[in-house]
Write a protein that holds these residues in place. Structure first.
Motif, short mmCIF file in Angstrom:
data_model
loop_
_atom_site.label_atom_id
_atom_site.label_comp_id
_atom_site.label_asym_id
_atom_site.label_seq_id
_atom_site.Cartn_x
_atom_site.Cartn_y
_atom_site.Cartn_z
N CYS A 1 -8.03 -0.94 3.83
CA CYS A 1 -7.51 -0.90 2.52
C CYS A 1 -6.73 -2.39 2.46
O CYS A 1 -7.20 -3.00 1.30
CB CYS A 1 -6.29 -0.07 2.32
N ASP B 1 -5.14 -9.02 -4.41
CA ASP B 1 -4.03 -8.30 -4.19
C ASP B 1 -3.51 -7.51 -5.51
O ASP B 1 -2.37 -7.96 -6.16
CB ASP B 1 -2.80 -9.08 -3.72
N PRO B 2 -4.44 -6.97 -6.42
CA PRO B 2 -5.85 -6.49 -5.92
C PRO B 2 -6.72 -7.46 -6.49
O PRO B 2 -6.58 -8.40 -7.40
CB PRO B 2 -5.95 -5.03 -6.65
N ALA C 1 0.95 -1.23 0.16
CA ALA C 1 -0.02 -0.06 0.12
C ALA C 1 0.90 1.42 0.02
O ALA C 1 2.23 1.26 0.26
CB ALA C 1 -1.06 -0.07 1.17
N THR D 1 -9.97 -0.05 -2.11
CA THR D 1 -8.63 -0.81 -3.04
C THR D 1 -9.09 -0.70 -4.38
O THR D 1 -10.15 -0.58 -4.90
CB THR D 1 -8.65 -2.17 -2.57
N ASN E 1 -1.88 -1.04 -6.34
CA ASN E 1 -1.66 -0.98 -4.93
C ASN E 1 -2.80 0.02 -4.41
O ASN E 1 -2.87 1.11 -4.77
CB ASN E 1 -0.31 -0.83 -4.27
N PRO E 2 -3.43 -0.30 -3.17
CA PRO E 2 -4.33 0.68 -2.36
C PRO E 2 -3.47 1.83 -2.01
O PRO E 2 -2.37 2.06 -1.59
CB PRO E 2 -4.82 -0.31 -1.23
N TYR F 1 -7.93 -5.30 -0.45
CA TYR F 1 -6.90 -5.62 -1.15
C TYR F 1 -6.71 -7.09 -1.26
O TYR F 1 -6.53 -7.71 -2.47
CB TYR F 1 -5.55 -4.97 -0.83
#
Length: 457
Positions: free
Chosen positions: A373, A413-414, A289, A446, A316-317, A377
């Motif tokens: 998040c 992820d994501p 993140a 996310t 990524n978040p 994710y």
């Protein structure tokens, strides 16, 4: 039975005045180019912790900035980091330059180290050949024992130095052993499962703190970790390398990574700035993140947009941190929020926190936002429920071309969804479906990815 305490690696601080080759020596010892190196003083500023191993003994090297006994502002802050490293160390490598000889700064640093209750080895760097060996012995006048001539660039003499260093470190603690079990049948402990052979410990999530220079990233980093790990100064570009710390929170450990301020594209930078940018981009790519720190008093700049685009591309978040919030009045706060909504619309899923890294205002909201998040994710959703959600979405609003036949979540992820369709689906309709999936499964904070596979005729 409680879990054994983790074994703490002994810390070895690498100190010395600027431009004596400390980072080059550190890179040689760890066996890879971790510290930024350039032939001018002042490149290293923060304390950087790096794990190393020699003769079976694990240790942590603490690379520091140039230690100046005299100076003000940024120089004093960098020197303070070196002093903190010495105070926390089990041993010190005091690096000097054989090609220059003993300088007034070397003598001042030596006086400080003689008063420190820690073992010190004088490392005479840049002894690249036999002809330089005699020059090294002049450093015995520093009063810190026999000097060790080495070449951090070529590796000459580093083996003898490390042998002596390992001998000076505190003895390794004995490995804990379980008490013998009582005779008879073994009774399993309630609430505990023995780890499977080869099981991997849970990975600590990594959070990169990114932003333009002088927006308060290092101040925020220090606020989060509760320690002055990064040098904080009003001069833009103070942070030159990534600095990371694992923070224990109520919800588990989190690794925060402070990165250098990015003010231009990597291909436009040179020297230390180029390597700083490369390290920052690597930290973004490796992170789970990111915190995008924006100077709220300056609003969203073009460079902020570029960084946001880079974070969005990483998949990524992101948590957007509007720093220096205490400097804004009510109208200015309303304007900057509107600016974020407009210029960073592609990060509409990202939580926006108004904070002051200097005073701590709003920083307590960061960990809950990050946890939300990271949970979203890594979430997986049931296939049957996913298809029901898409069926209802299509019943409420039909696609102008084709329809969704079936969908499945291919990865996390994501969260990544594959849609099998009868024809090509317009991007606007895909955004509509993404919104419906996000709302139903509470995947708000996310990024999502939708992949379309069209049925072959």
């Amino acid at each position: 039975m409680s879990a054994p305490a983790p074994v703490t690696r002994p810390k070895v601080a690498v100190v010395g005045r600027p431009n004596v080759g400390k980072s080059t020596l550190v890179n040689r010892i760890v066996g890879r180019r971790e510290a930024v190196v350039e032939e001018r003083p002042g490149v290293t500023r923060d304390r950087k912790l790096l794990d190393a191993e020699w003769a079976g003994r694990e240790l942590t090297l603490v690379d520091t900035g140039g230690w100046l006994a005299a100076g003000g502002g940024l120089e004093r802050a960098v020197s303070s980091q070196a002093e903190r490293a010495v105070a926390e160390a089990d041993a010190v490598l005091f690096v000097v330059d054989a090609t220059v000889g003993i300088t007034e700064e070397d003598a001042r640093v030596a006086r400080m180290l003689r008063a420190a209750p820690v073992a010190v080895l004088v490392v005479v760097n840049k002894v690249d050949g036999d002809s330089r060996e005699p020059d090294a012995w002049s450093f015995a006048r520093l009063g810190l024992g026999d000097p060790y001539p080495v070449s951090g660039l070529h590796g000459r003499g580093t083996g003898d130095l490390l042998d002596r260093l390992v001998a000076l470190l505190p003895p390794e603690p004995p490995e804990p052993c379980d008490p013998p079990e009582p005779p008879g049948e073994r009774t399993p402990t309630a609430g505990r499962e023995d780890p499977l052979p080869g099981a991997v410990a849970p990975r600590v999530p990594s959070v990169a703190i990114v932003g333009r220079p002088n927006v308060g990233k290092s101040t925020l980093f220090n606020r989060i970790v509760g320690d002055e790990r990064s040098v904080v100064h009003d001069l833009p570009g103070t942070t030159r390398d990534t600095v990371d710390t694992v923070v224990a929170t109520a919800e588990g450990e989190v690794r925060f990574v402070d990165t250098a301020g990015m003010r231009r594209r990597a291909r436009e930078a040179d020297g230390a700035e180029y390597y700083s940018l490369v390290r920052a981009l690597q930290a973004i790519d490796r992170a789970n993140a990111a915190l995008l720190v924006i100077d709220a008093s300056a609003g969203v700049t073009r460079q902020d947009q570029r960084l946001a685009e880079r974070l969005d591309a990483a998949g990524n978040p992101v948590v957007i941190m509007l720093n220096k919030w205490e400097l804004l009045d009510t109208d200015a706060r309303r304007a900057v929020r509107a600016d974020v909504a407009d210029r960073l619309a592609f990060l509409a899923y990202a939580p926006v926190l108004a904070v002051s890294a200097r005073t701590g205002l709003g920083v307590h909201k960061l960990l809950p936002a990050l946890r939300s998040c990271l949970d979203a994710y890594g979430r997986r959703v049931p296939t049957a429920e996913l298809n029901r959600v898409l069926a209802r979405a299509q019943a409420a609003q039909r696609s102008p071309h084709g329809r969704i036949l079936y969908a499945t979540q291919g990865a996390a992820d994501p969260p990544t969804f594959t849609l099998f369709t009868s024809a090509k689906i317009p991007p606007t309709y895909l955004r509509y479906l993404e919104r419906r999936i996000r709302e139903h499964f509470a995947l708000g904070p996310t990024p999502l990815q939708l992949r379309v596979r069209q049925r072959a005729d």
